[in-house]
Design an enzyme around this catalytic site. Sequence first.
Site, PDB file in Angstrom:
ATOM      1  N   LYS A 138       1.839  -8.156  11.964  1.00  0.00           N
ATOM      2  CA  LYS A 138       0.518  -7.980  12.703  1.00  0.00           C
ATOM      3  C   LYS A 138       0.664  -7.774  13.931  1.00  0.00           C
ATOM      4  O   LYS A 138       0.049  -6.999  14.790  1.00  0.00           O
ATOM      5  CB  LYS A 138      -0.617  -9.347  12.378  1.00  0.00           C
ATOM      6  CG  LYS A 138      -0.944  -9.304  11.005  1.00  0.00           C
ATOM      7  CD  LYS A 138      -2.093  -8.046  10.377  1.00  0.00           C
ATOM      8  CE  LYS A 138      -2.253  -8.395   9.185  1.00  0.00           C
ATOM      9  NZ  LYS A 138      -2.898  -7.221   8.583  1.00  0.00           N
TER      10      LYS A 138
ATOM     11  N   LYS B 205       4.923  -0.731  -0.800  1.00  0.00           N
ATOM     12  CA  LYS B 205       3.809  -1.565  -1.278  1.00  0.00           C
ATOM     13  C   LYS B 205       2.631  -0.920  -1.118  1.00  0.00           C
ATOM     14  O   LYS B 205       2.124  -0.260  -0.053  1.00  0.00           O
ATOM     15  CB  LYS B 205       3.759  -2.876  -0.532  1.00  0.00           C
ATOM     16  CG  LYS B 205       2.675  -3.825  -0.987  1.00  0.00           C
ATOM     17  CD  LYS B 205       2.735  -5.192   0.095  1.00  0.00           C
ATOM     18  CE  LYS B 205       1.033  -5.355   0.222  1.00  0.00           C
ATOM     19  NZ  LYS B 205       0.979  -6.287   1.134  1.00  0.00           N
TER      20      LYS B 205
ATOM     21  N   LYS C 258      -3.961  -1.034   1.121  1.00  0.00           N
ATOM     22  CA  LYS C 258      -5.219  -0.578   1.680  1.00  0.00           C
ATOM     23  C   LYS C 258      -4.992  -0.174   3.127  1.00  0.00           C
ATOM     24  O   LYS C 258      -5.407   0.860   3.605  1.00  0.00           O
ATOM     25  CB  LYS C 258      -6.544  -1.230   1.373  1.00  0.00           C
ATOM     26  CG  LYS C 258      -7.676  -0.234   1.577  1.00  0.00           C
ATOM     27  CD  LYS C 258      -8.902  -1.112   1.349  1.00  0.00           C
ATOM     28  CE  LYS C 258     -10.013  -0.210   2.296  1.00  0.00           C
ATOM     29  NZ  LYS C 258     -11.020  -0.944   2.374  1.00  0.00           N
TER      30      LYS C 258
END
Length: 331
Positions: free
Chosen positions: A111, A194, A197
């Site tokens: 992140k 992976k 979204k």
Amino acid sequence: MAIVVSGIRPTGNLHLGNYFGALQSFVKMQEENQCFFFIADYHSLTTHPTPADLHGNVKTVLVEFLACGLDPEKATLYIQSDLPQTAELYLLLNMNAYIGELERCTSFKEKIRTQPQNVNAGLLTYPTLMAADIIIHKAHQVPVGKDQEQHLEMTRTFANRFNRMYNIDFFPEPVAYNFGENLVKIPGLDGNLKMSKSDNESSAIFLADSPEIIRKKVMKAVTDSGPANPDQPRSQGVENLFTLLSYFSFPETAAFFENQYNTGSIRYGDMKKQLAEDIIRFTTPFREKMMALSADEGYLKKVALMGAEKAQASAGKTLQEVREIIGFKPF
Ligand code: TYM
């Protein structure tokens, strides 16, 4: 009978990765275990959704849980923010969660890299909130995809630390669980390892996607200029398509395209067409149920209320015991 806990963040529609990584196990596990499945709306606040988006996304995931076969009579199906006891346990666990271990968490480092403008305290302490979700019901098993392995490891650390600190065998050590042999990672259509979204909308196929959208997305999936030497590793995009075939197509179909690849005669367009139809065959029954359920507000309200009540009975008991162990005693 094992106690099973798991959750999914409401950040839009659920995709095929969510289904195979988690939901499929939820549906099977509810038959023989005491299960708590929740919509992780506290967790989703790290991305600062608007109130309308947050509510809409919670509803979407509730509908999708039910459409996939979660039975609110068999399992406890609830919304995380209907269980504020989770927030209290999160606070208590944070007192013994160390900055170093939280900063080393892979998802936190990711992140920092991808959204440097929003590195908030909720992201840093995401693993303690997740641990609170799990141990508040004293869970033994947690059905999740492979990406959640490290969070589960941290949950065990926090549970153990509590037990050692108060010299008591109170919280079990929960383990990650998936019905396949190993934890699952469904790859993306964009060549990523992976399906996700947040990285790229066109990477993911959602359970709610119409047949036209599924065809369009699959036809645009990343491939390469053609089979290289069959002894060389395949490009990631092509490898991903073969992995998806193994989930959605009949074994004969997958074997047919494997053979064509190995003999150099494959046409990726044909393989994609077939894969799209096989995915549509898989998702259509879910999509039809979702449409019927999302119109039934009365039923959704009933399910949420029933889930909140059952979750509170379990969490309330744990928290009362935790408070006593820590030394919060009534005068
Ligand atoms: P989330 O919302 O990112 O994903 C929900 C579940 O879907 C799985 N998953 C995948 N599995 C296989 N392949 C993929 N491509 C794929 N993408 C997602 C995830 O592994 C997960 O099981 N932190 C959790 C939510 C959470 C939770 C919990 C889970 C909050 N508290 C307590 C278990 C227990 C998350 O963000 O999942």
